[in-house]
Write a protein that holds these residues in place. Structure first.
Motif, PDB file in Angstrom:
ATOM      1  N   VAL A 124       0.274  52.789  86.280  1.00  0.00           N
ATOM      2  CA  VAL A 124      -1.241  52.897  85.894  1.00  0.00           C
ATOM      3  C   VAL A 124      -1.923  51.454  86.354  1.00  0.00           C
ATOM      4  N   VAL A 125      -0.826  50.338  86.216  1.00  0.00           N
ATOM      5  CA  VAL A 125      -1.265  48.879  86.763  1.00  0.00           C
ATOM      6  C   VAL A 125      -1.621  49.001  88.148  1.00  0.00           C
ATOM      7  N   ASP A 126      -0.732  49.459  88.965  1.00  0.00           N
ATOM      8  CA  ASP A 126      -0.832  49.657  90.401  1.00  0.00           C
ATOM      9  C   ASP A 126      -1.970  50.271  90.739  1.00  0.00           C
ATOM     10  N   ALA A 127      -2.335  51.515  90.217  1.00  0.00           N
ATOM     11  CA  ALA A 127      -3.485  52.285  90.325  1.00  0.00           C
ATOM     12  C   ALA A 127      -4.703  51.684  90.277  1.00  0.00           C
ATOM     13  N   VAL A 128      -4.615  50.731  88.988  1.00  0.00           N
ATOM     14  CA  VAL A 128      -6.196  50.047  88.696  1.00  0.00           C
ATOM     15  C   VAL A 128      -6.104  49.142  89.547  1.00  0.00           C
ATOM     16  N   ASP A 129      -5.231  48.137  90.295  1.00  0.00           N
ATOM     17  CA  ASP A 129      -5.312  47.094  91.140  1.00  0.00           C
ATOM     18  C   ASP A 129      -5.976  47.738  92.378  1.00  0.00           C
ATOM     19  N   THR A 130      -5.663  48.962  92.812  1.00  0.00           N
ATOM     20  CA  THR A 130      -6.247  49.643  93.977  1.00  0.00           C
ATOM     21  C   THR A 130      -7.919  50.073  93.606  1.00  0.00           C
ATOM     22  N   LEU A 131      -7.868  50.435  92.270  1.00  0.00           N
ATOM     23  CA  LEU A 131      -9.340  50.944  91.939  1.00  0.00           C
ATOM     24  C   LEU A 131     -10.258  49.500  92.036  1.00  0.00           C
ATOM     25  N   LEU A 132      -9.714  48.400  91.413  1.00  0.00           N
ATOM     26  CA  LEU A 132     -10.650  47.235  91.407  1.00  0.00           C
ATOM     27  C   LEU A 132     -11.007  46.645  93.061  1.00  0.00           C
ATOM     28  N   ALA A 133     -10.100  46.970  93.950  1.00  0.00           N
ATOM     29  CA  ALA A 133     -10.371  46.538  95.061  1.00  0.00           C
ATOM     30  C   ALA A 133     -11.405  47.782  95.858  1.00  0.00           C
ATOM     31  N   GLU A 134     -11.108  48.911  95.427  1.00  0.00           N
ATOM     32  CA  GLU A 134     -12.210  49.781  95.767  1.00  0.00           C
ATOM     33  C   GLU A 134     -13.596  49.491  95.244  1.00  0.00           C
ATOM     34  N   GLY A 135     -13.737  49.062  94.192  1.00  0.00           N
ATOM     35  CA  GLY A 135     -14.856  48.889  93.219  1.00  0.00           C
ATOM     36  C   GLY A 135     -15.675  47.629  94.119  1.00  0.00           C
ATOM     37  N   ARG A 136     -14.585  46.624  94.276  1.00  0.00           N
ATOM     38  CA  ARG A 136     -15.322  45.178  94.845  1.00  0.00           C
ATOM     39  C   ARG A 136     -15.875  45.648  96.247  1.00  0.00           C
ATOM     40  N   SER A 137     -15.009  46.372  97.088  1.00  0.00           N
ATOM     41  CA  SER A 137     -15.508  46.715  98.405  1.00  0.00           C
ATOM     42  C   SER A 137     -16.832  47.689  98.223  1.00  0.00           C
ATOM     43  N   LEU A 138     -16.973  48.661  97.653  1.00  0.00           N
ATOM     44  CA  LEU A 138     -17.999  49.226  97.431  1.00  0.00           C
ATOM     45  C   LEU A 138     -19.358  48.640  97.024  1.00  0.00           C
ATOM     46  N   SER A 139     -19.244  47.587  95.990  1.00  0.00           N
ATOM     47  CA  SER A 139     -20.283  46.646  95.451  1.00  0.00           C
ATOM     48  C   SER A 139     -20.677  45.938  96.729  1.00  0.00           C
ATOM     49  N   GLU A 140     -19.645  45.228  97.649  1.00  0.00           N
ATOM     50  CA  GLU A 140     -20.180  44.521  98.648  1.00  0.00           C
ATOM     51  C   GLU A 140     -20.866  45.205  99.670  1.00  0.00           C
ATOM     52  N   GLU A 141     -20.527  46.505  99.829  1.00  0.00           N
ATOM     53  CA  GLU A 141     -21.333  47.123 100.870  1.00  0.00           C
ATOM     54  C   GLU A 141     -22.710  47.491 100.299  1.00  0.00           C
ATOM     55  N   ARG A 142     -22.713  47.686  98.965  1.00  0.00           N
ATOM     56  CA  ARG A 142     -24.280  47.965  98.405  1.00  0.00           C
ATOM     57  C   ARG A 142     -24.933  46.664  98.511  1.00  0.00           C
ATOM     58  N   LEU A 143     -24.359  45.538  98.319  1.00  0.00           N
ATOM     59  CA  LEU A 143     -25.017  44.424  98.471  1.00  0.00           C
ATOM     60  C   LEU A 143     -25.406  44.020  99.997  1.00  0.00           C
ATOM     61  N   TYR A 144     -24.700  44.356 100.938  1.00  0.00           N
ATOM     62  CA  TYR A 144     -25.206  44.238 102.306  1.00  0.00           C
ATOM     63  C   TYR A 144     -26.312  45.038 102.402  1.00  0.00           C
ATOM     64  N   GLU A 145     -26.275  46.459 101.882  1.00  0.00           N
ATOM     65  CA  GLU A 145     -27.180  47.336 102.285  1.00  0.00           C
ATOM     66  C   GLU A 145     -28.570  46.898 101.644  1.00  0.00           C
ATOM     67  N   MET A 146     -28.418  46.506 100.414  1.00  0.00           N
ATOM     68  CA  MET A 146     -29.675  46.026  99.789  1.00  0.00           C
ATOM     69  C   MET A 146     -30.435  44.777 100.507  1.00  0.00           C
ATOM     70  N   VAL A 147     -29.715  43.857 101.007  1.00  0.00           N
ATOM     71  CA  VAL A 147     -30.538  42.886 101.888  1.00  0.00           C
ATOM     72  C   VAL A 147     -30.819  43.193 103.044  1.00  0.00           C
ATOM     73  N   ARG A 148     -30.439  44.387 103.978  1.00  0.00           N
ATOM     74  CA  ARG A 148     -30.960  45.020 104.827  1.00  0.00           C
ATOM     75  C   ARG A 148     -31.814  45.691 104.548  1.00  0.00           C
ATOM     76  N   ALA A 149     -31.993  46.565 103.761  1.00  0.00           N
ATOM     77  CA  ALA A 149     -32.851  47.851 103.487  1.00  0.00           C
ATOM     78  C   ALA A 149     -34.307  47.310 102.761  1.00  0.00           C
ATOM     79  N   PHE A 150     -34.185  46.004 102.218  1.00  0.00           N
ATOM     80  CA  PHE A 150     -35.355  45.398 101.595  1.00  0.00           C
ATOM     81  C   PHE A 150     -35.632  44.172 102.370  1.00  0.00           C
TER      82      PHE A 150
END
Length: 335
Positions: free
Chosen positions: A204-230
């Motif tokens: 479960v810990v191994d999967a959570v580490d992957t989850l957190l990496a996925e979550g940060r990557s997705l949040s960064e993509e949304r931040l990039y998109e926010m700067v561009r879109a607005f």
């Protein structure tokens, strides 16, 4: 009345009104309509037109139960305490069955599940039986309604499903879909896994580490998109800040040096040391602000649900820079 006399059961309680509800009844409901235990048993005997699905819960038709029938029966069983309906928080579908209802492709379809998990308060004396597994919690969350059924929120359903998944790849698929599919934030999932004491299991810990990496990557993509879109000015992305010849001030996700405005994404995992991590983050933010740097704190949820509002917050901080005292000079380095 004999066992060949057709009956039309009274409407079931509001909480169980699904298409299957008119086909299901508890023993107490049947008795309230005048049927004796002998008559009910006769209707369920070989060749009869009823069948008992769970203790005290009957399907009022022959043939194989549908997924709706099984879900409705599981809830009816969990709403009883012996022959008496329970008071207080009502049970809800959780685990893989709940994820299937939420539309997860990582969960087997309802027709393939050999067990349905039902979440109830810890004080209940209810036992697992047949294809119903009783899951207890000190505090049950507020259910969400899916196809007319009370279902555990995604984060709680994920934790209850993971508790029964020994395969690390299956756990990773469920956690990844929860985040990448936009069902919930990583922090909410990790919080429920921690409450369920699942973060001591290596797979479960191994999967959570992957989850957190996925979550940060997705949040960064949304931040990039926010700067561009607005139409915000382009910042310096993912940089470290230092005082000239001095100590490291910390990393930020975006920095506008001319306005001395920084954005930091809060993707911390809410584990047992969360208070310590929050204190560290707070100290860093206060240090930067004493140097005249405005820090805008954004969470993944804010970016997902109200990107335009968050863009306005950042734009306001940039526009207000001219009204502030000049910030201390800092060295900006890539990280």
């Amino acid at each position: 009345m004999n066992h060949n006399t057709p009956i039309s059961p009274r409407p079931l309680p509001r909480a169980s009104r699904t298409p299957a509800a008119q086909r299901l009844a508890t023993v107490a409901q049947l008795r309230a309509q005048g049927l004796t235990g002998t008559e009910v048993a006769a209707r369920c005997a070989a060749g009869g037109d009823w069948q008992q699905l769970l203790p005290g819960v009957f399907l009022l038709r022959p043939g194989r139960p549908t997924s709706e029938d099984r879900l409705g029966a599981a809830l009816l069983y969990a709403r009883r305490d012996g022959a008496v309906p329970v008071q207080g928080p009502q049970p809800m579908i959780t685990g893989l069955a709940a994820l299937a209802l939420h539309g997860f492709t990582a969960a087997p379809p309802l027709t393939a599940l050999d067990r349905i998990d039902v979440l109830v308060p810890r004080s209940r004396r209810l036992r697992s039986t047949g294809w119903v597994r009783v899951v207890r919690a000190p505090e049950t969350p507020e259910p969400v309604e899916v196809t007319g059924l009370p279902v555990a929120p995604v984060a709680r359903a994920v934790a209850d499903a993971v508790a029964e998944l020994p395969d690390s790849e299956a756990v990773r698929r469920v956690l990844t879909e929860a985040v990448r599919g936009g069902h919930c934030e990583p922090g909410a999932v990790v919080r429920e896994l921690n409450r369920a004491r699942l973060l001591t299991r290596p797979h479960v810990v191994d999967a959570v580490d992957t989850l957190l990496a996925e979550g940060r990557s997705l949040s960064e993509e949304r931040l990039y998109e926010m700067v561009r879109a607005f139409g915000l000015p382009d910042p310096l992305w993912n940089v470290d800040l230092r005082l000239p010849g001095g100590p490291h001030l910390g990393g930020v996700d975006a920095y506008w040096p001319d306005q001395a405005v920084a954005v930091e994404l809060d993707t911390r995992a809410p584990r047992e040391d969360d208070d310590a991590r929050w204190s560290e983050y707070t100290r860093k933010r206060e240090h930067l602000e004493r140097l005249g740097i405005t820090v805008v704190h954004l969470t993944p949820r804010k970016l997902r649900e109200s990107a335009e509002q968050q863009a306005t917050v950042v734009r306001t901080a940039l526009m207000a820079a001219s009204d502030r005292q000049p910030a201390a000079y800092v060295v900006v380095l890539p990280r």
